[in-house]
Write an enzyme that holds these catalytic residues in place. Structure first.
Site, mmCIF file in Angstrom:
data_model
loop_
_atom_site.group_PDB
_atom_site.id
_atom_site.type_symbol
_atom_site.label_atom_id
_atom_site.label_comp_id
_atom_site.label_asym_id
_atom_site.label_seq_id
_atom_site.Cartn_x
_atom_site.Cartn_y
_atom_site.Cartn_z
ATOM 1 N N ARG A 16 34.909 51.219 86.338
ATOM 2 C CA ARG A 16 35.761 50.280 85.602
ATOM 3 C C ARG A 16 35.489 50.357 84.102
ATOM 4 O O ARG A 16 36.282 50.875 83.335
ATOM 5 C CB ARG A 16 35.547 48.851 86.124
ATOM 6 N N ASP A 17 34.341 49.883 83.684
ATOM 7 C CA ASP A 17 34.035 49.823 82.257
ATOM 8 C C ASP A 17 33.890 51.210 81.652
ATOM 9 O O ASP A 17 34.174 51.421 80.480
ATOM 10 C CB ASP A 17 32.752 49.011 82.046
ATOM 11 N N HIS A 208 24.105 43.499 79.802
ATOM 12 C CA HIS A 208 25.085 44.590 79.745
ATOM 13 C C HIS A 208 24.990 45.212 78.345
ATOM 14 O O HIS A 208 25.662 44.772 77.415
ATOM 15 C CB HIS A 208 26.479 44.016 79.999
ATOM 16 N N HIS A 210 25.150 48.282 75.482
ATOM 17 C CA HIS A 210 25.753 49.555 75.077
ATOM 18 C C HIS A 210 24.757 50.280 74.172
ATOM 19 O O HIS A 210 23.923 49.650 73.526
ATOM 20 C CB HIS A 210 27.077 49.322 74.360
ATOM 21 N N CYS A 241 34.442 49.929 74.780
ATOM 22 C CA CYS A 241 35.440 48.868 74.882
ATOM 23 C C CYS A 241 36.684 49.224 74.069
ATOM 24 O O CYS A 241 36.577 49.517 72.870
ATOM 25 C CB CYS A 241 34.855 47.546 74.369
ATOM 26 N N ASN A 250 28.259 52.932 77.546
ATOM 27 C CA ASN A 250 27.331 51.989 78.143
ATOM 28 C C ASN A 250 25.932 52.592 78.247
ATOM 29 O O ASN A 250 25.751 53.807 78.179
ATOM 30 C CB ASN A 250 27.798 51.653 79.567
#
Length: 303
Positions: A16-17, A208, A210, A241, A250
């Site tokens: 997803r991300d 989370h 990065h 993002c 990430n």
């Protein structure tokens, strides 16, 4: 002396991300095969897609097909991001194990990402959370720009705590704190988490990070020392993002796994299967993944 946990849960968000910001479109059947490969790596949690309007993220337009076609394992939580009640309908139709809602701690990023102010976002997310729980699903929350915003710069801890309070009051099980543009440093992580942990149990917090400036693993170390045991990451350092200019990938699952296992912290992940899965993804994307682990693997082959 550091007080480190014996076990950590790594939550894979690559499908997803990781994929949402990739210009190279990945075939649906390749996504399905990749997620099936991830299911063989020892992961206990995989966020596989997002039920958003396809015009915003075309890469994830096949959410329902992917979710219905993967080979699920009973010991893995398969999750999806949902922006609103319509997205929740799709996630429930696809029988996701968990749904995740998201918003930002900074007004400008929230406007860019969700097209709403923070105060206007709450009435949208509250029914999503409560209806998800009523449907028997666990619900997770994401709060973005915790450590800095690409538009506003520094974000106050008060803003972070206010958003967190609201989401927990609606019934979310866990809240993931995002360093959306990768600006956090270890001291900042310590300051923010110290305040967060005064209000919320460490077991219900995830981080989370990065790796935009190469500080992600250092930030993980600080969080570990404060008792955090849940971390989001994406295989190979994939992602970024779409509404955070300059944000790179990430924290890499493979790099995080290497560090934790080397420190004697159990993850349950299998290195060989992780690398095999990452190589498959590199082939489908037509490019090298940026993680240190994959750089090392490529140097072995070239030598």
């Amino acid at each position: 002396m550091m007080s480190l946990p014996k076990k950590v849960t790594i939550k894979e968000v690559g499908p997803r991300d990781g994929l949402q910001n990739e210009k190279q479109m990945i075939k649906t059947e390749d996504k399905i095969e990749w997620i099936n490969m991830l299911s063989e790596t020892g992961l206990s949690y995989i966020e596989i897609t997002s039920f958003v309007n396809p015009k915003w993220i075309p890469q994830l337009a096949d959410a329902i097909q992917v979710a219905k076609s993967i080979k699920r394992k009973s010991d893995i939580t398969y999750a999806a991001l949902v922006p609103n009640e319509r997205g929740l309908e799709g996630a429930l139709a696809a029988n996701m194990d968990e749904v995740a809602v998201f918003m930002s701690a900074s007004e400008t990023h929230n406007l860019k990402n969700i097209n709403k102010s923070i105060s206007d976002t709450y009435p949208v997310l509250k029914p999503v959370i409560q209806e998800g729980i009523a449907a028997g699903k666990s619900v997770r929350g994401y709060v973005s720009t915790v450590f800095g915003c690409p538009y506003e710069g520094n974000v106050s801890i008060d803003s972070v705590l206010a958003v967190s309070d609201k989401l927990f009051s609606y019934g979310i099980e866990e809240l993931s704190f995002g360093d959306t543009i990768g600006v956090a440093n270890p001291k900042q992580v310590e300051v923010v988490l110290t305040e967060v942990l005064k209000r919320f149990p460490k077991e219900r917090i995830a981080m989370h990070f990065h790796n935009t400036r190469g500080t992600a693993l250092a930030n993980v170390l600080v969080a570990l020392n404060l008792g955090i045991t849940n971390f989001d990451s994406a295989l190979g350092g994939l992602g970024g993002c779409p509404y955070a200019p300059g944000a790179s990938g990430n924290l890499a699952t493979d790099d995080l796994h290497y560090m934790l296992e080397g420190m004697g912290i159990e993850t349950g992940l299998k290195r060989k299967e992780l690398i095999h899965s990452a190589r498959f993804l590199e082939e489908k994307l037509g490019k090298a993944l940026p993680s240190h682990t994959m750089q090392t693997e490529r140097s072995k082959i070239s030598n």
